[in-house]
Design an enzyme around this catalytic site. Structure first.
Site, mmCIF file in Angstrom:
data_model
loop_
_atom_site.group_PDB
_atom_site.id
_atom_site.type_symbol
_atom_site.label_atom_id
_atom_site.label_comp_id
_atom_site.label_asym_id
_atom_site.label_seq_id
_atom_site.Cartn_x
_atom_site.Cartn_y
_atom_site.Cartn_z
ATOM 1 N N ASP A 142 0.828 -1.207 0.000
ATOM 2 C CA ASP A 142 0.000 0.000 0.000
ATOM 3 C C ASP A 142 0.864 1.259 0.000
ATOM 4 O O ASP A 142 2.034 1.240 0.386
ATOM 5 C CB ASP A 142 -0.954 0.012 1.189
ATOM 6 C CG ASP A 142 -0.234 -0.142 2.528
ATOM 7 O OD1 ASP A 142 0.785 -0.854 2.576
ATOM 8 O OD2 ASP A 142 -0.695 0.435 3.529
ATOM 9 N N GLU A 167 -0.660 -1.986 5.201
ATOM 10 C CA GLU A 167 0.231 -1.946 6.371
ATOM 11 C C GLU A 167 0.198 -0.587 7.046
ATOM 12 O O GLU A 167 0.400 -0.479 8.260
ATOM 13 C CB GLU A 167 1.665 -2.284 5.944
ATOM 14 C CG GLU A 167 2.657 -2.399 7.096
ATOM 15 C CD GLU A 167 3.207 -1.069 7.574
ATOM 16 O OE1 GLU A 167 3.474 -0.923 8.790
ATOM 17 O OE2 GLU A 167 3.359 -0.145 6.737
#
Length: 387
Positions: free
Chosen positions: A80, A138
């Site tokens: 991400d 995350e």
């Protein structure tokens, strides 16, 4: 066998860079990584490698089976990005307004994809099973790790390894810590509800700005006067909002901040002391103060045996300039959840570029050669673990 792996990875470096730069140009924030997840799935589909999609929401888990029985080793990379405007002047600059890879997750993904490809090419000569965990989200609690674990990504796994490219550490070094390596990351939001009024008549009010300012000042004494100096803790107030006209005394102020700790006992202490100070301040000013303390990721605690193993393996990896025992970082990482379930270790791969900026900076970048170092180290750890 490691030498064959290193050769395959050397030959794939240009592809590794190409993948990283593609992902850097097309970032997606936590829990919205639809196209990134599809890119990863398509990569494994083209290789003919078995994979699961939508693991724990957006995660992808691929498996490569060796031709001989052995242990199951998991390797993890996150994918991400962050809601930050890319300010770098590079050809691979983010094309998405207000979103960029400012933490190296694009590099983590490129590293793991090319490592998976190399291991797949060697599968007929390998023992054991290799699990490649591509994790979403995350950067934003509750994170993707915990939901992927609940969805079975660690089933049958004997050990897990992960790395983080680190922009402020010397490139192509491996830096490890046995025990806590990254901190528990909690969030606080405190609302002070006073009584507003005319700026010319402060005696008729309960000034939320003054009260909140006292909270900020008193909180600074928690670490210096309540935490054992041998222990570590950070309390940072990052937001103080009380929006009013110039001649109005504020009736409300909202503080937001973060608490970072390694020890569960210190984590409990910080939460209880924040609540106690808020309660006492509210009593002193006859106002209402509410505290929302949200526990984020726990501390990343490396297992001693696996960390020593990784250290020894890394010393034999070509291209690694040094293997260094470093100090823990106060940043948070949901790799912690994997280590709560299976043995393993998480380490830093130094990736300092010529013009270095810290993680989460609008000009963040890293030395791309360090991806190769990370891939070789993770690969050597996975293959050698069979012995």
């Amino acid at each position: 066998m490691n030498e064959k792996l290193y050769t395959l990875l050397d030959n794939s470096f240009d592809d590794m860079v190409s993948i990283r730069r593609h992902l850097h140009q097309h970032p997606e924030v936590s829990f919205h990584e639809t196209n990134t997840a599809k890119y990863i799935q398509d990569f494994y589909k083209d290789l003919g490698v078995e994979y699961r999609s939508n693991v724990g929401e957006n995660g992808v888990v691929a498996r490569v089976e060796g031709s001989k029985p052995g242990k199951t080793v998991a390797l993890r990379a996150d994918f991400d990005a962050l809601p930050i405007q890319d300010q770098k002047d590079v050809p691979y600059k983010s094309t998405v307004d207000g979103v960029m890879h400012a933490c190296g997750h694009d590099g983590h993904t490129a590293t793991l994809l090319q490592l998976a490809k190399a291991i797949h090419e060697l599968k007929d000569e390998l023992a054991g099973t290799y699990v490649f965990i591509h994790q979403h989200a995350e950067e934003y609690a509750p994170g993707g790790a915990i939901s992927m674990i609940e969805d079975g990504c660690l089933e049958g796994v004997d050990v897990i390894f992960g790395t983080h490219l680190w922009s402020l550490m010397e490139p192509n070094t491996i830096q490890y810590v046995s025990g806590p390596i990254m901190a528990a990351a909690d969030r606080i939001e405190i609302t002070v509800q006073g009584a507003g009024g005319h700026g010319a008549s402060p005696h008729q009010t309960k000034d939320a700005i003054v009260i909140a300012s006292q909270l900020v000042t008193n909180f600074q004494q928690l670490v210096s006067r309540r935490v054992d100096p041998i222990q570590s803790a950070v309390l940072s107030i990052g937001s103080f909002v009380s929006d009013n006209a110039f001649n109005i005394i504020a009736d409300q102020a909202v503080l937001q901040g973060t608490v970072r700790t390694f020890s569960p006992e210190i984590r409990d202490l910080m939460e209880s002391e924040i609540q106690r100070i808020a309660k006492g301040t509210a009593l002193m000013h006859d106002c209402e103060i509410t505290v929302e303390y949200t526990r984020g990721y726990p501390a990343v605690v490396n297992h001693e045996k696996e960390t020593a193993y990784l250290r020894d393996v890394a010393q034999e990896v070509p291209g690694v300039k040094a293997v260094i025992e470093t100090i823990p970082q106060m940043g948070g990482e949901d790799f912690a959840y994997y280590l709560e379930n299976v043995p393993g270790t998480f380490f830093f791969t130094g990736a300092q570029p010529e013009n270095a900026f810290p993680h989460h900076h609008p000009k963040f970048d890293f030395d791309e050669t360090s991806m190769l170092t990370a891939a070789k180290t993770l690969g050597a750890a996975a293959l050698s673990y069979q012995n």
